[in-house]
Design a protein around this motif. Structure first.
Motif, PDB file in Angstrom:
ATOM      1  N   LEU A   1       0.700  -1.387   0.707  1.00 39.13           N
ATOM      2  CA  LEU A   1       0.162   0.212  -0.051  1.00 39.13           C
ATOM      3  C   LEU A   1       1.139   0.860   0.099  1.00 39.13           C
ATOM      4  N   LEU A   2       1.891   1.432   0.457  1.00 37.09           N
ATOM      5  CA  LEU A   2       2.831   2.399   0.970  1.00 37.09           C
ATOM      6  C   LEU A   2       2.989   2.767  -0.113  1.00 37.09           C
ATOM      7  N   ALA A   3       3.407   1.471  -1.095  1.00 37.97           N
ATOM      8  CA  ALA A   3       4.303   2.043  -2.659  1.00 37.97           C
ATOM      9  C   ALA A   3       3.225   2.671  -3.043  1.00 37.97           C
ATOM     10  N   HIS A   4       2.377   2.160  -3.438  1.00 36.55           N
ATOM     11  CA  HIS A   4       1.079   2.861  -3.865  1.00 36.55           C
ATOM     12  C   HIS A   4       1.020   4.245  -3.745  1.00 36.55           C
ATOM     13  N   GLN A   5       0.758   4.459  -2.869  1.00 36.58           N
ATOM     14  CA  GLN A   5       0.591   5.386  -1.889  1.00 36.58           C
ATOM     15  C   GLN A   5       1.869   6.777  -2.962  1.00 36.58           C
ATOM     16  N   ALA A   6       3.248   6.288  -2.523  1.00 43.72           N
ATOM     17  CA  ALA A   6       4.484   6.128  -2.713  1.00 43.72           C
ATOM     18  C   ALA A   6       4.373   7.418  -4.410  1.00 43.72           C
ATOM     19  N   PHE A   7       4.309   6.217  -5.070  1.00 38.56           N
ATOM     20  CA  PHE A   7       3.885   6.574  -6.311  1.00 38.56           C
ATOM     21  C   PHE A   7       3.113   7.552  -6.702  1.00 38.56           C
ATOM     22  N   TRP A   8       1.829   7.739  -6.420  1.00 40.90           N
ATOM     23  CA  TRP A   8       1.060   8.461  -6.786  1.00 40.90           C
ATOM     24  C   TRP A   8       1.465  10.296  -6.284  1.00 40.90           C
ATOM     25  N   HIS A   9       2.097   9.876  -4.770  1.00 42.26           N
ATOM     26  CA  HIS A   9       2.291  11.269  -4.214  1.00 42.26           C
ATOM     27  C   HIS A   9       3.114  12.086  -5.315  1.00 42.26           C
ATOM     28  N   CYS A  10       4.312  10.965  -5.702  1.00 40.47           N
ATOM     29  CA  CYS A  10       5.461  11.499  -6.318  1.00 40.47           C
ATOM     30  C   CYS A  10       5.135  11.639  -7.680  1.00 40.47           C
ATOM     31  N   LEU A  11       4.327  11.095  -8.467  1.00 41.20           N
ATOM     32  CA  LEU A  11       3.981  11.837  -9.385  1.00 41.20           C
ATOM     33  C   LEU A  11       2.643  13.007  -9.359  1.00 41.20           C
ATOM     34  N   ILE A  12       2.220  13.075  -8.271  1.00 41.78           N
ATOM     35  CA  ILE A  12       1.220  14.467  -8.862  1.00 41.78           C
ATOM     36  C   ILE A  12       2.179  16.172  -7.802  1.00 41.78           C
ATOM     37  N   LEU A  13       3.020  15.797  -6.997  1.00 38.23           N
ATOM     38  CA  LEU A  13       3.767  16.277  -6.694  1.00 38.23           C
ATOM     39  C   LEU A  13       4.911  16.787  -7.262  1.00 38.23           C
ATOM     40  N   THR A  14       5.079  15.565  -8.227  1.00 35.47           N
ATOM     41  CA  THR A  14       6.321  16.730  -8.587  1.00 35.47           C
ATOM     42  C   THR A  14       6.355  17.292 -10.351  1.00 35.47           C
ATOM     43  N   ILE A  15       4.370  16.748 -10.655  1.00 38.98           N
ATOM     44  CA  ILE A  15       3.795  17.620 -12.342  1.00 38.98           C
ATOM     45  C   ILE A  15       3.755  18.703 -12.192  1.00 38.98           C
ATOM     46  N   ILE A  16       3.006  19.144 -10.568  1.00 39.51           N
ATOM     47  CA  ILE A  16       2.459  20.223 -10.596  1.00 39.51           C
ATOM     48  C   ILE A  16       3.032  21.335 -10.632  1.00 39.51           C
ATOM     49  N   PRO A  17       4.297  21.863  -9.715  1.00 36.61           N
ATOM     50  CA  PRO A  17       5.066  22.490  -9.374  1.00 36.61           C
ATOM     51  C   PRO A  17       6.462  22.235 -10.431  1.00 36.61           C
ATOM     52  N   PHE A  18       6.378  21.959 -11.719  1.00 36.58           N
ATOM     53  CA  PHE A  18       7.582  21.555 -11.996  1.00 36.58           C
ATOM     54  C   PHE A  18       7.926  23.544 -12.794  1.00 36.58           C
ATOM     55  N   PRO A  19       7.342  24.107 -12.951  1.00 35.27           N
ATOM     56  CA  PRO A  19       7.795  25.033 -13.436  1.00 35.27           C
ATOM     57  C   PRO A  19       8.272  26.010 -12.177  1.00 35.27           C
TER      58      PRO A  19
END
Length: 286
Positions: free
Chosen positions: A40-58
């Protein structure tokens, strides 16, 4: 506790979870429970990484000085923002190509190690920008790593499998205090302290380090587990109301290379399969 009080408490917990971590709530609400119940934590870690790295990229890769050109990386980011959902919205095609009915533990190894490599490359991109490495190149590599992270996540996950793997509770990394988990934690903590002093984008780096910690712990536990369990995905409630029971254990599996090293083989279930023969058994069962 009366039923109406139980419902009120349940709604309160959901509301609190939405306030504290809406991503966690969204993942748990959107994905089928047996898709994320294992690791479960690995799944959550992936989705948190994906969303929270794409949005603030600039904001992660701002220009070093006001006179620097900004259009180059923004155009690349715009292209990525269009191409990424286009490619991975067809993830069914990718899953059909790389997945089979029976999940393989080698896929879990490969996916976890790939995600570890991806997040460390992302950390390297952020830190290298602080040391005047080319901003456009760092940003492009960072976006490529987001794609590789997604690909390896698809390999790691049990999407597209009829039978999926779960570790017994004794082998799970976060059930009790494990020496290797503490070791990984201390290592990532030391790197995190260093990163805070190296880059202004340290919150993103700490998120990636926390994800790496989870991936490393899960990878180690899978690599050295003596046994694991195959489950069958539960049917959806709308598809089969009568048979919508708890996860069905299909069979217990013993890793052959670990079997001779076991201290208490008598504690194994009476009926089990070795890992090098279980796939044929499950295909025949299916």
């Amino acid at each position: 506790m009366p039923r109406h009080q139980e419902l009120d408490f349940c709604f309160f917990k959901i509301f609190l979870l939405i306030l504290i971590d809406p991503i966690w709530f969204a993942v748990n609400s959107t994905l089928y429970s047996t898709h994320i119940s294992s690791f479960l934590l690995a799944h959550q870690a992936f989705w948190h990484c994906l969303i929270l790295t794409i949005i603030p990229f600039p904001m992660i890769f701002p220009p070093k000085n006001p006179e620097a050109r900004t259009e180059d990386l923004y155009w690349v980011f715009l292209a990525f923002f269009v191409l990424y959902p286009t490619i991975f919205s067809n993830s069914d095609v990718i899953l059909d190509y790389i997945k089979m009915k029976v999940q393989r533990i080698s896929h879990i190894y490969f996916g976890l190690f790939g995600m570890i490599l991806s997040v460390w490359m992302m950390i390297g991109c952020v830190v290298s920008w602080e040391f005047d490495f080319y901003r456009t190149i760092s940003g492009c590599i960072f976006m490529f790593c987001i794609c590789s992270l997604t690909f390896f996540y698809l390999v790691f996950s049990n999407f597209g499998n009829d039978y999926y793997i779960s570790l017994p509770s004794a082998s799970q990394p976060f059930s009790g205090i494990k020496l290797y988990v503490v070791t990984f934690g201390l290592f990532h903590l030391m790197v995190g302290i260093a990163v805070i002093n190296l880059t202004g984008a340290w919150p993103i780096c700490l998120l990636l380090l926390a994800s790496s910690f989870v991936f490393c712990s899960d990878a180690y536990s899978c690599l050295f587990t003596e046994t694991y369990i195959f489950y069958d995905h539960r049917p959806l409630m709308i598809d089969d109301v009568e048979n919508n029971s708890d996860n069905e254990i299909v069979c217990y599996v013993v890793v052959r290379r670990m079997y001779e090293k076991m201290k208490n083989p008598e504690d194994l279930p009476k009926i089990f399969k070795f890992d090098d023969e279980v796939e044929d058994y499950l295909y025949l069962k299916a």
